[in-house]
Design a protein around this motif. Sequence first.
Motif, PDB file in Angstrom:
ATOM      1  N   ASP A 229       0.928  -1.024   0.443  1.00 26.43           N
ATOM      2  CA  ASP A 229      -0.207   0.429  -0.206  1.00 26.43           C
ATOM      3  C   ASP A 229       0.988   0.890  -0.201  1.00 26.43           C
ATOM      4  O   ASP A 229       2.075   0.971  -0.067  1.00 26.43           O
ATOM      5  CB  ASP A 229      -0.991   0.205   0.992  1.00 26.43           C
ATOM      6  N   ASP A 230       0.207   2.312  -0.150  1.00 23.73           N
ATOM      7  CA  ASP A 230       1.268   3.570   0.337  1.00 23.73           C
ATOM      8  C   ASP A 230       2.101   3.486   1.180  1.00 23.73           C
ATOM      9  O   ASP A 230       3.502   4.661   1.386  1.00 23.73           O
ATOM     10  CB  ASP A 230       0.322   5.071   0.350  1.00 23.73           C
ATOM     11  N   GLU A 231       2.234   2.477   2.163  1.00 16.86           N
ATOM     12  CA  GLU A 231       2.882   2.788   3.766  1.00 16.86           C
ATOM     13  C   GLU A 231       4.161   1.737   3.500  1.00 16.86           C
ATOM     14  O   GLU A 231       4.982   1.995   4.556  1.00 16.86           O
ATOM     15  CB  GLU A 231       1.982   3.247   5.238  1.00 16.86           C
ATOM     16  N   LYS A 232       3.455   0.572   3.186  1.00 16.98           N
ATOM     17  CA  LYS A 232       4.903  -0.510   3.652  1.00 16.98           C
ATOM     18  C   LYS A 232       4.155  -1.074   2.507  1.00 16.98           C
ATOM     19  O   LYS A 232       3.508  -2.018   1.563  1.00 16.98           O
ATOM     20  CB  LYS A 232       4.487  -1.096   4.593  1.00 16.98           C
ATOM     21  N   ASP A 246      10.186  -0.573   5.422  1.00 18.11           N
ATOM     22  CA  ASP A 246       8.821   0.638   5.116  1.00 18.11           C
ATOM     23  C   ASP A 246       9.004   1.888   3.255  1.00 18.11           C
ATOM     24  O   ASP A 246       9.777   1.440   2.663  1.00 18.11           O
ATOM     25  CB  ASP A 246       9.577   1.852   5.335  1.00 18.11           C
ATOM     26  N   ARG A 247       7.684   1.788   2.905  1.00 20.60           N
ATOM     27  CA  ARG A 247       7.517   2.154   1.434  1.00 20.60           C
ATOM     28  C   ARG A 247       8.335   3.327   0.933  1.00 20.60           C
ATOM     29  O   ARG A 247       8.496   3.478   0.209  1.00 20.60           O
ATOM     30  CB  ARG A 247       5.489   2.248   1.531  1.00 20.60           C
ATOM     31  N   LYS A 248       8.256   3.922   1.745  1.00 20.93           N
ATOM     32  CA  LYS A 248       9.269   5.709   1.556  1.00 20.93           C
ATOM     33  C   LYS A 248      10.474   4.970   1.435  1.00 20.93           C
ATOM     34  O   LYS A 248      11.419   5.297   0.819  1.00 20.93           O
ATOM     35  CB  LYS A 248       8.481   6.940   2.119  1.00 20.93           C
ATOM     36  N   ASP A 270      -6.216  -3.545   7.584  1.00 18.19           N
ATOM     37  CA  ASP A 270      -5.746  -2.991   8.360  1.00 18.19           C
ATOM     38  C   ASP A 270      -5.789  -3.771   9.853  1.00 18.19           C
ATOM     39  O   ASP A 270      -5.034  -2.968  11.047  1.00 18.19           O
ATOM     40  CB  ASP A 270      -6.388  -1.786   8.700  1.00 18.19           C
ATOM     41  N   ASN A 288       0.003  -5.395  12.886  1.00 17.92           N
ATOM     42  CA  ASN A 288       0.676  -3.405  13.622  1.00 17.92           C
ATOM     43  C   ASN A 288       2.008  -3.909  14.042  1.00 17.92           C
ATOM     44  O   ASN A 288       2.875  -3.128  14.407  1.00 17.92           O
ATOM     45  CB  ASN A 288      -0.325  -2.612  14.279  1.00 17.92           C
TER      46      ASN A 288
END
Length: 532
Positions: A229-232, A246-248, A270, A288
């Motif tokens: 997804d956009d985060e991971k 980590d996506r970034k 989620d 998480n």
Amino acid sequence: MPISVMCSNEMEMEVGSTNCTTMDKIIVCDTNADSGSELSMTLSDPEHCSQREMCLQVFEHWSQGQQTEFVEMLINRMSFHQHEHIYSILMPILQRDFITALPAKGLHHVAYRILSQLDAQSLCRAELVCSDWYQVIDQGMLWKKLIEKKVQTDPVWRGLAERRGWKKYLFKHVPPSEGLNHEFYRKLYPNIKKDIEDMEDNWKKGKFTLTSIECHSENSKGVYCLQYDDEKIISGLRDNTIKIWDRKSLKCLRTLHGHTGSVLCLQYDDQVIITGSSDSTIRVWDVNKGVMLNTLVHHCEAVLHLRFNCNTMVTCSKDRTIAVWDMKTPNDVVLRRVLVGHRAAVNVVDFDHRYIVSASGDRTIKVWRTSTSEFVRTLHGHRRGIACLQYRGNLVVSGSSDNTIRIWDIEVGTCLRLLEGHDELVRCIRVDGRKIVSGAYDGTIKVWDLVRALDQRTPADQLCLNTLSKHTGRVFRLQFDDFQIISSSHDDTILIWDFLNVVAPDPVLPAAGGSTTSSVVNGDMEVDHSLD
């Protein structure tokens, strides 16, 4: 042309020699409709002017209903050319510039609402109508509203708003003092359109920025499955671990241990990650915290694939069975039904509220009803075992060790199109409304035009948009969206193919927990052995 005019108050006006009488309305009678010379009477004729004035005086004394009825009778007696002339007179009379009139009556919001229904091309034209219209569009911030509507309804616009950062200018009141006026959004719209067109062109021409994550598996190399997804990015590896990136920064945030065999499949939402392994177990993890919450033991051989949605999970195995589970909570997962019918390992499953679809090394795809687990039909066509599929809408797209991809109509069971191009087993496949992306054991990823593939008139050699060849091993799994493809391979890498941000080449970028490289480009697996 002799005409007699009479009204109900016994007043009679005689014109010519013919008398036409009626008690309650004026009638115009044409006693010689074919006489062209009589129709040449000019408006300057004194007799005509006198008669016309007398008729108008009588007409003005009538009620609106009587006047309307009289005019209707006149029109019915006129020729086509006369109708045409009257129409040219009425059109400008009937036209009303309500967009200009509404603000003058304090109804600005109504004018805004009307023009906000226009598309971009129509809005451009509306700006040119007059200064009043331009002012309505300006004060109503209609370009801003058009962009907001696009973001709400189009996933490409929504994703671009987040990636480019201009979402912060939307869905809130912005004071003009900040410079975000009508002209700002008026210029922003074509810039967004250009961005989208450039990205689509990059897909077609094979232009992308490539970033590589080296997974550094501990024992045996290979990344069998992934989801992002956009985060991971979460990946399942051949060395029995699950790694979360980590996506970034592309750093490895966490490694999950617990399986005693290769992690062959996974899916997360989620709340939980659910994984299947060659150790025959299904494990449930807290997404998480990375804590293992549950272990499901049912299949007697490797769990090759799984899917879950809402309160239902479907798993399949090398033991030739499909298991349907009820999921109330991560700790309360109960086996509902076992589906039996395939004669070889079941390599992949997919489902929605209507059907469960499974594919096997026995060369068949089977369709089952989700609500009852009732068998529906078998799809025949592949010449060797089937390694992958995706079910979307009424379409099933499958890939096989016969090196081909087939598109099926699930309701009819017929093959709509055969796609050929890969040199080895087609291992993974994903589809959206416009494209199919496939990965194979030949190390390549191919992008296909789904819309053209469904058009039988399109030649077979025009269906593949691009072939991407950067993996040095078999491609095991991939996912994509409108902006990128993320793929994994036997070469122990995860590659990110970015079609939006195509920029100048970057040097090698180190990352903790793995290494990454970035560049600009123009351009022993646990699947049943019967596939090989």
